[in-house]
Design a protein around this motif. Structure first.
Motif, short mmCIF file in Angstrom:
data_model
loop_
_atom_site.label_atom_id
_atom_site.label_comp_id
_atom_site.label_asym_id
_atom_site.label_seq_id
_atom_site.Cartn_x
_atom_site.Cartn_y
_atom_site.Cartn_z
N GLN A 262 0.90 -1.17 -0.04
CA GLN A 262 -0.01 -0.19 -0.03
C GLN A 262 0.87 1.31 0.09
OE1 GLN A 262 -2.32 -1.81 3.49
NE2 GLN A 262 -3.67 -0.09 2.86
N GLN A 263 2.02 1.14 -0.05
CA GLN A 263 2.88 2.24 -0.16
C GLN A 263 2.94 3.08 -1.13
OE1 GLN A 263 4.85 3.25 2.62
NE2 GLN A 263 5.16 1.33 3.86
N LEU A 264 3.44 4.30 -1.20
CA LEU A 264 3.19 5.13 -2.32
C LEU A 264 4.63 4.84 -3.07
CD1 LEU A 264 2.76 8.58 -0.49
CD2 LEU A 264 0.81 7.39 -1.88
N PRO A 265 4.32 5.28 -4.62
CA PRO A 265 5.24 5.05 -5.45
C PRO A 265 6.63 5.25 -5.12
CG PRO A 265 3.43 5.87 -6.70
CD PRO A 265 3.08 5.84 -5.22
N ASN A 266 7.00 6.39 -4.50
CA ASN A 266 8.24 6.81 -4.13
C ASN A 266 8.91 5.73 -3.15
OD1 ASN A 266 6.66 7.63 -2.20
ND2 ASN A 266 7.86 9.52 -1.63
N HIS A 267 8.04 5.01 -2.63
CA HIS A 267 8.50 4.03 -1.54
C HIS A 267 8.81 2.68 -1.99
CE1 HIS A 267 6.80 6.35 1.94
NE2 HIS A 267 7.75 6.84 1.78
N LEU A 268 8.25 2.50 -3.38
CA LEU A 268 8.19 1.01 -3.75
C LEU A 268 9.67 0.74 -4.59
CD1 LEU A 268 4.59 1.07 -5.34
CD2 LEU A 268 5.67 -0.01 -3.22
N ASP A 269 10.32 1.79 -4.71
CA ASP A 269 11.76 1.59 -5.50
C ASP A 269 12.52 0.75 -4.60
OD1 ASP A 269 12.37 3.44 -3.88
OD2 ASP A 269 13.26 4.69 -4.95
N ALA A 270 12.47 0.48 -3.41
CA ALA A 270 13.08 -0.36 -2.30
C ALA A 270 12.79 -1.88 -2.36
CB ALA A 270 12.92 0.16 -0.95
N PRO A 271 13.71 -2.70 -2.18
CA PRO A 271 13.31 -4.10 -2.40
C PRO A 271 12.06 -4.35 -1.13
CG PRO A 271 15.64 -3.89 -1.43
CD PRO A 271 15.04 -2.44 -2.07
N PRO A 272 11.38 -5.40 -1.61
CA PRO A 272 10.34 -5.62 -0.50
C PRO A 272 10.78 -6.52 0.69
CG PRO A 272 10.12 -7.07 -2.41
CD PRO A 272 11.16 -5.94 -2.69
N ILE A 273 10.48 -6.20 1.87
CA ILE A 273 10.64 -7.00 3.01
C ILE A 273 10.10 -8.47 2.99
CG2 ILE A 273 10.88 -7.19 5.42
CD1 ILE A 273 10.53 -3.94 5.46
N ARG A 274 11.14 -9.31 3.01
CA ARG A 274 10.77 -10.95 2.77
C ARG A 274 10.75 -11.46 4.23
NH1 ARG A 274 7.60 -10.67 -1.51
NH2 ARG A 274 8.79 -9.77 -3.59
N GLY A 275 11.81 -10.86 4.80
CA GLY A 275 11.80 -11.74 6.27
C GLY A 275 12.28 -11.01 7.26
N THR A 276 12.23 -11.60 8.52
CA THR A 276 12.47 -10.75 9.58
C THR A 276 13.96 -9.88 9.73
OG1 THR A 276 10.94 -12.31 10.82
CG2 THR A 276 12.33 -10.91 12.17
N MET A 277 15.05 -10.86 9.80
CA MET A 277 16.45 -10.31 9.79
C MET A 277 16.51 -9.38 8.53
SD MET A 277 17.28 -11.62 12.39
CE MET A 277 19.05 -10.69 12.49
N GLN A 278 16.10 -9.72 7.47
CA GLN A 278 16.07 -8.65 6.37
C GLN A 278 15.64 -7.78 6.53
OE1 GLN A 278 13.40 -8.73 3.23
NE2 GLN A 278 14.57 -7.26 2.08
N GLY A 279 14.24 -7.64 7.09
CA GLY A 279 13.51 -6.52 7.47
C GLY A 279 14.21 -5.48 8.50
N LEU A 280 15.01 -6.09 9.39
CA LEU A 280 15.51 -5.20 10.40
C LEU A 280 16.78 -4.51 9.78
CD1 LEU A 280 15.50 -7.99 13.42
CD2 LEU A 280 14.56 -5.74 13.39
N SER A 281 17.36 -5.38 8.98
CA SER A 281 18.56 -4.77 8.58
C SER A 281 18.26 -3.55 7.43
CB SER A 281 19.50 -5.86 7.65
OG SER A 281 20.57 -5.29 6.78
N PHE A 282 17.13 -3.82 6.75
CA PHE A 282 16.59 -2.76 5.80
C PHE A 282 16.12 -1.53 6.59
CE2 PHE A 282 12.72 -0.82 3.83
CZ PHE A 282 13.48 -0.48 2.58
N ILE A 283 15.47 -1.64 7.54
CA ILE A 283 15.07 -0.57 8.25
C ILE A 283 16.09 0.24 8.95
CG2 ILE A 283 13.66 0.30 10.35
CD1 ILE A 283 11.79 -2.02 9.57
#
Length: 335
Positions: A262-283
């Motif tokens: 549901q994010q706006l287009p300017n947020h969609l260029d980042a890779p989607p969060i697929r897992g917990t550790m990847q999500g923590l690292s991404f944020i």
């Protein structure tokens, strides 16, 4: 003379009600009491819960605001009813969640004590039983939490984006059933559990710690004070605050996974969060480590009244339903 028959009928009706309650199994009474307490507490703190979700998911127009400013803006844009958007899904989820959580906790606790009392004892029983019960409740009610988050994420003010055409790329939902239908069409049953992994990883220690700390704190108080409502509220609030602080980053990852489509287009260029550790690292890498605790102060404000209302409502319902005190079915750890 006429009051005598009326009095007799009233007394007979009361006897029938008491008889019905006496025949009702204790676990059913606990299910009803826990579900009612969960509904009362969730509805009472719904405005704070809505703002917390908007802060966690970095919603445009809210990510730089404080709690009071966010509440004010939300009221301006959506009115008072905006405070309760998604609360229907939240209550629909919390009633079975609270009921299952308490019932499963008691069942797991009895099973552990009956089969593994030589290995585990004291508050550690509550740690294991609470963790298992939390996991069980989450698996059964997670799709409702997903629906609640998606509904709460929507803010009805297209003008704030500066370009109304952007809204065409975002799914919009009219209610709980609409969320289930559209999410299921996106990817089947698996989509209904998007963000479930960090939820489970977070709830296992949180639910376990909550029961562990609560029972351990009560066990350190003299026997004559353990039935005090004020004591139970205090112990529950401390247990909830401590558990929330340790597991809050996982809750942020879960929320961002739930609403990333549901994010706006300017947020969609980042890779989607697929897992917990990847999500923590991404944020941490893209939003900063502080984002892992976005809304935590609001959560503190929310947890204390939520726990207080939940415990009070639960005690009132247990008294009304004639549920025997828990101490009678299981002795304190240091008894």
């Amino acid at each position: 003379m006429d009051s005598s028959p009326k009095s007799t009928m009233t007394s007979a009706a009361a006897d029938v009600d008491v008889c019905t309650l006496d025949w009702m199994p204790v676990y059913v009474k606990e299910l009803i009491a826990g579900g009612a307490a969960g509904a009362f507490s969730k509805t009472a703190v719904a405005p704070l819960e809505r703002v917390k979700i908007l802060m966690q998911t970095r919603t445009e127009g809210f990510k730089t605001l404080g709690i009071l400013q966010s509440l004010r803006r939300l009221k301006q844009q959506e009115g008072v009813l905006g405070f309760y958007k998604g609360n229907g899904a939240s209550v629909l989820r919390i009633v079975p969640y609270a009921a299952l959580h308490f019932m499963a906790y008691e069942q797991y606790r009895c099973w552990i004590l009956n089969n593994h009392s030589s290995i585990v004892s004291g508050p550690f029983v509550d740690l294991l039983a609470g963790s298992a019960a939390g996991g069980t409740a989450v698996l059964c009610t997670y799709p409702l939490d997903l629906a609640r988050t998606k509904l709460a994420y929507q803010v009805n003010n297209p003008a704030r984006f500066g370009n109304a055409s952007m809204l065409g790329t975002q799914p919009t939902y009219s209610g709980i059933k609409d969320v289930f239908r559209k999410v299921y069409l996106e990817g089947g049953i698996r989509s209904l559990y998007r963000g479930g992994a960090p939820t489970l990883i977070g709830i296992l220690p949180y639910a376990g710690l909550k029961f562990y700390i609560y029972e351990d704190l009560k066990a350190r108080v003299p026997e004559e004070y353990r039935s005090s409502v004020v004591l139970r509220l205090s112990c529950g609030a401390l247990a909830g605050l401590f558990g929330q602080t340790l597991t809050y980053p996982l809750d942020v990852v879960r929320r961002q996974m739930q609403v990333q489509n549901q994010q706006l287009p300017n947020h969609l260029d980042a890779p989607p969060i697929r897992g917990t550790m990847q999500g923590l690292s991404f944020i941490v890498r893209n939003q900063g480590w502080r984002q892992l605790f976005a809304g935590l102060s609001l959560n503190y404000v929310k947890v204390v009244p939520s726990v207080a209302i939940g415990f009070t409502a639960y005690d009132v319902m247990k008294t009304f339903l004639r549920v025997p005190p828990r101490e009678k079915s299981s002795s304190p750890p240091n008894a």
